[in-house]
Design a protein around this motif. Structure first.
Motif, PDB file in Angstrom:
ATOM      1  N   ILE A  47       0.850  -1.191   0.000  1.00  9.05           N
ATOM      2  CA  ILE A  47       0.000   0.000   0.000  1.00  9.05           C
ATOM      3  C   ILE A  47       0.889   1.246   0.000  1.00  9.05           C
ATOM      4  N   ALA A  48       1.917   1.210   0.858  1.00  6.87           N
ATOM      5  CA  ALA A  48       2.826   2.355   0.953  1.00  6.87           C
ATOM      6  C   ALA A  48       3.648   2.522  -0.318  1.00  6.87           C
ATOM      7  N   LEU A  49       4.140   1.422  -0.887  1.00  6.89           N
ATOM      8  CA  LEU A  49       5.029   1.503  -2.042  1.00  6.89           C
ATOM      9  C   LEU A  49       4.312   1.902  -3.332  1.00  6.89           C
ATOM     10  N   THR A  50       3.016   1.606  -3.411  1.00  6.52           N
ATOM     11  CA  THR A  50       2.273   1.870  -4.645  1.00  6.52           C
ATOM     12  C   THR A  50       1.243   2.984  -4.500  1.00  6.52           C
ATOM     13  N   ASP A  51       1.280   3.683  -3.365  1.00  9.84           N
ATOM     14  CA  ASP A  51       0.285   4.725  -3.110  1.00  9.84           C
ATOM     15  C   ASP A  51      -1.121   4.143  -3.211  1.00  9.84           C
ATOM     16  N   ALA A  52      -1.257   2.945  -2.631  1.00  8.63           N
ATOM     17  CA  ALA A  52      -2.540   2.226  -2.540  1.00  8.63           C
ATOM     18  C   ALA A  52      -3.082   1.783  -3.902  1.00  8.63           C
ATOM     19  N   THR A  53      -2.208   1.703  -4.899  1.00  3.86           N
ATOM     20  CA  THR A  53      -2.616   1.193  -6.208  1.00  3.86           C
ATOM     21  C   THR A  53      -2.177  -0.259  -6.311  1.00  3.86           C
ATOM     22  N   LEU A  54      -2.972  -1.155  -5.753  1.00  5.68           N
ATOM     23  CA  LEU A  54      -2.582  -2.552  -5.661  1.00  5.68           C
ATOM     24  C   LEU A  54      -2.950  -3.301  -6.941  1.00  5.68           C
ATOM     25  N   GLU A  55      -2.187  -2.990  -7.979  1.00  8.74           N
ATOM     26  CA  GLU A  55      -2.351  -3.620  -9.278  1.00  8.74           C
ATOM     27  C   GLU A  55      -0.989  -4.106  -9.749  1.00  8.74           C
ATOM     28  N   PRO A  56      -0.939  -5.157 -10.568  1.00 13.64           N
ATOM     29  CA  PRO A  56       0.350  -5.699 -11.000  1.00 13.64           C
ATOM     30  C   PRO A  56       1.301  -4.658 -11.584  1.00 13.64           C
ATOM     31  N   GLU A  57       0.788  -3.774 -12.443  1.00 20.63           N
ATOM     32  CA  GLU A  57       1.664  -2.785 -13.055  1.00 20.63           C
ATOM     33  C   GLU A  57       2.313  -1.893 -12.010  1.00 20.63           C
ATOM     34  N   ALA A  58       1.536  -1.421 -11.043  1.00 22.63           N
ATOM     35  CA  ALA A  58       2.069  -0.526 -10.017  1.00 22.63           C
ATOM     36  C   ALA A  58       3.102  -1.233  -9.145  1.00 22.63           C
ATOM     37  N   VAL A  59       2.849  -2.475  -8.797  1.00 21.77           N
ATOM     38  CA  VAL A  59       3.795  -3.244  -7.979  1.00 21.77           C
ATOM     39  C   VAL A  59       5.098  -3.450  -8.736  1.00 21.77           C
ATOM     40  N   LEU A  60       5.001  -3.789 -10.006  1.00 19.57           N
ATOM     41  CA  LEU A  60       6.199  -4.011 -10.810  1.00 19.57           C
ATOM     42  C   LEU A  60       6.969  -2.712 -11.047  1.00 19.57           C
ATOM     43  N   ARG A  61       6.263  -1.611 -11.222  1.00 22.07           N
ATOM     44  CA  ARG A  61       6.953  -0.327 -11.383  1.00 22.07           C
ATOM     45  C   ARG A  61       7.762   0.002 -10.125  1.00 22.07           C
ATOM     46  N   ALA A  62       7.152  -0.192  -8.965  1.00 23.61           N
ATOM     47  CA  ALA A  62       7.857   0.076  -7.703  1.00 23.61           C
ATOM     48  C   ALA A  62       9.078  -0.827  -7.562  1.00 23.61           C
ATOM     49  N   ALA A  63       8.924  -2.089  -7.951  1.00 32.65           N
ATOM     50  CA  ALA A  63      10.043  -3.034  -7.864  1.00 32.65           C
ATOM     51  C   ALA A  63      11.159  -2.636  -8.821  1.00 32.65           C
ATOM     52  N   ALA A  64      10.808  -2.237 -10.030  1.00 29.61           N
ATOM     53  CA  ALA A  64      11.824  -1.831 -11.013  1.00 29.61           C
ATOM     54  C   ALA A  64      12.599  -0.609 -10.520  1.00 29.61           C
ATOM     55  N   ASP A  65      11.893   0.350  -9.935  1.00 29.50           N
ATOM     56  CA  ASP A  65      12.566   1.538  -9.399  1.00 29.50           C
ATOM     57  C   ASP A  65      13.551   1.149  -8.302  1.00 29.50           C
ATOM     58  N   SER A  66      13.130   0.237  -7.428  1.00 27.58           N
ATOM     59  CA  SER A  66      13.990  -0.197  -6.327  1.00 27.58           C
ATOM     60  C   SER A  66      15.242  -0.897  -6.838  1.00 27.58           C
ATOM     61  N   GLU A  67      15.076  -1.808  -7.785  1.00 23.42           N
ATOM     62  CA  GLU A  67      16.226  -2.539  -8.323  1.00 23.42           C
ATOM     63  C   GLU A  67      17.165  -1.586  -9.084  1.00 23.42           C
ATOM     64  N   HIS A  68      16.592  -0.612  -9.771  1.00 19.45           N
ATOM     65  CA  HIS A  68      17.390   0.365 -10.516  1.00 19.45           C
ATOM     66  C   HIS A  68      18.235   1.202  -9.560  1.00 19.45           C
ATOM     67  N   ALA A  69      17.620   1.676  -8.483  1.00 20.81           N
ATOM     68  CA  ALA A  69      18.358   2.476  -7.507  1.00 20.81           C
ATOM     69  C   ALA A  69      19.474   1.649  -6.871  1.00 20.81           C
ATOM     70  N   ALA A  70      19.189   0.387  -6.570  1.00 23.38           N
ATOM     71  CA  ALA A  70      20.211  -0.476  -5.978  1.00 23.38           C
ATOM     72  C   ALA A  70      21.374  -0.688  -6.942  1.00 23.38           C
ATOM     73  N   HIS A  71      21.049  -0.935  -8.204  1.00 17.43           N
ATOM     74  CA  HIS A  71      22.112  -1.090  -9.201  1.00 17.43           C
ATOM     75  C   HIS A  71      22.997   0.144  -9.241  1.00 17.43           C
ATOM     76  N   ASN A  72      22.396   1.321  -9.270  1.00 12.34           N
ATOM     77  CA  ASN A  72      23.178   2.550  -9.359  1.00 12.34           C
ATOM     78  C   ASN A  72      24.049   2.766  -8.129  1.00 12.34           C
ATOM     79  N   THR A  73      23.518   2.444  -6.956  1.00 14.42           N
ATOM     80  CA  THR A  73      24.298   2.583  -5.725  1.00 14.42           C
ATOM     81  C   THR A  73      25.514   1.673  -5.753  1.00 14.42           C
ATOM     82  N   PHE A  74      25.298   0.399  -6.048  1.00 12.67           N
ATOM     83  CA  PHE A  74      26.409  -0.554  -6.026  1.00 12.67           C
ATOM     84  C   PHE A  74      27.398  -0.281  -7.161  1.00 12.67           C
TER      85      PHE A  74
END
Length: 240
Positions: A44-71
């Motif tokens: 709910i927090a990560l998707t701004d309460a948009t509990l749909e596959p696209e929103a969940v995957l977008r949040a996950a992609a952003d997280s993995e992208h940020a991690a890649h850039n950090t490392f």
């Protein structure tokens, strides 16, 4: 008790600190925060309460992208500085670890983007976030490994579990399996980080510094989570 026994007893706390004990200490200190991050309110927090596959995957992609850039940035720093010129604190080993982590997170990002493409979504992942702002401000192998693989790793484990549960409930076993893979691989990242800390932390002060940054990384993730829920009028505390 012999004199030697007294000395061993006096040094007991130092002799038992290792990767496993360190992880347990961090998890114990942040038990409440990690438990709440592992709740079904996380998405709910990560998707701004948009509990749909696209929103969940977008949040996950952003997280993995940020991690890649950090490392990737840490790997570049280590290469430029020859492992931070800190051989006594795991500099060379950390440089190798950061390169491996950057590639792992790049692979995660691309797999999530492929999953979005299967939905007909072309997503340009966003970078940053307060957790990664904190991580990128860390210096030296001990702080970076502790915050980036242990603190962030413990949070990522809970995140991946909630995404797995989401797709199971959606009846989408393919995407559930994708994030099961990510969870397993994140555990491997965490364990490699702990193993490096065992060699890099030569003093009690090193372990204490590692503990502080790992716990603070968890705290920042929790604060973001709590703030997002509060902004939607959702109580962060579990319903008893």
């Amino acid at each position: 008790m012999s004199r030697g026994g007294n000395v061993n007893a006096a040094l007991g706390d130092r002799s038992i600190m290792d990767g496993e004990a360190f992880r347990e200490r961090v998890e114990s200190a942040k038990a409440t925060e990690l438990e709440r991050l592992g709740s079904n309110k996380l998405l709910i927090a990560l998707t701004d309460a948009t509990l749909e596959p696209e929103a969940v995957l977008r949040a996950a992609a952003d997280s993995e992208h940020a991690a890649h850039n950090t490392f990737a940035a840490w790997a570049a720093d280590a290469a430029d500085d020859g492992g931070h010129d800190d051989a006594g604190a795991g500099g060379d080993a950390a440089a190798e670890l950061f390169e491996w982590l950057a590639e792992r997170e790049r692979d995660h990002r691309e797999r999530v983007l492929d999953s979005l493409a299967d939905l007909g979504v072309d997503h340009d992942p966003a970078d940053g976030g307060t957790v990664h702002e904190y991580l990128r401000a860390r210096e030296g192998p001990v702080e970076r490994v502790a915050a980036g693989t242990v603190g962030r790793g413990l949070v990522s484990d809970r995140t991946h579990l909630q995404i797995v549960s989401f797709f199971v409930n959606e009846g989408d076993e393919t995407r559930a399996d994708l994030f099961r893979d990510f969870r397993t691989e994140t555990e491997e990242e965490l364990e490699r980080g702990l193993a490096l800390l065992e060699g890099a932390c030569e003093t009690d002060e090193d372990w204490e510094r590692a503990r502080m940054v790992a716990e603070y990384a968890v705290q920042i993730a929790y604060d973001d989570y709590a703030d997002a829920l509060a902004g939607m009028g959702v109580d962060v505390k579990p319903v008893c």
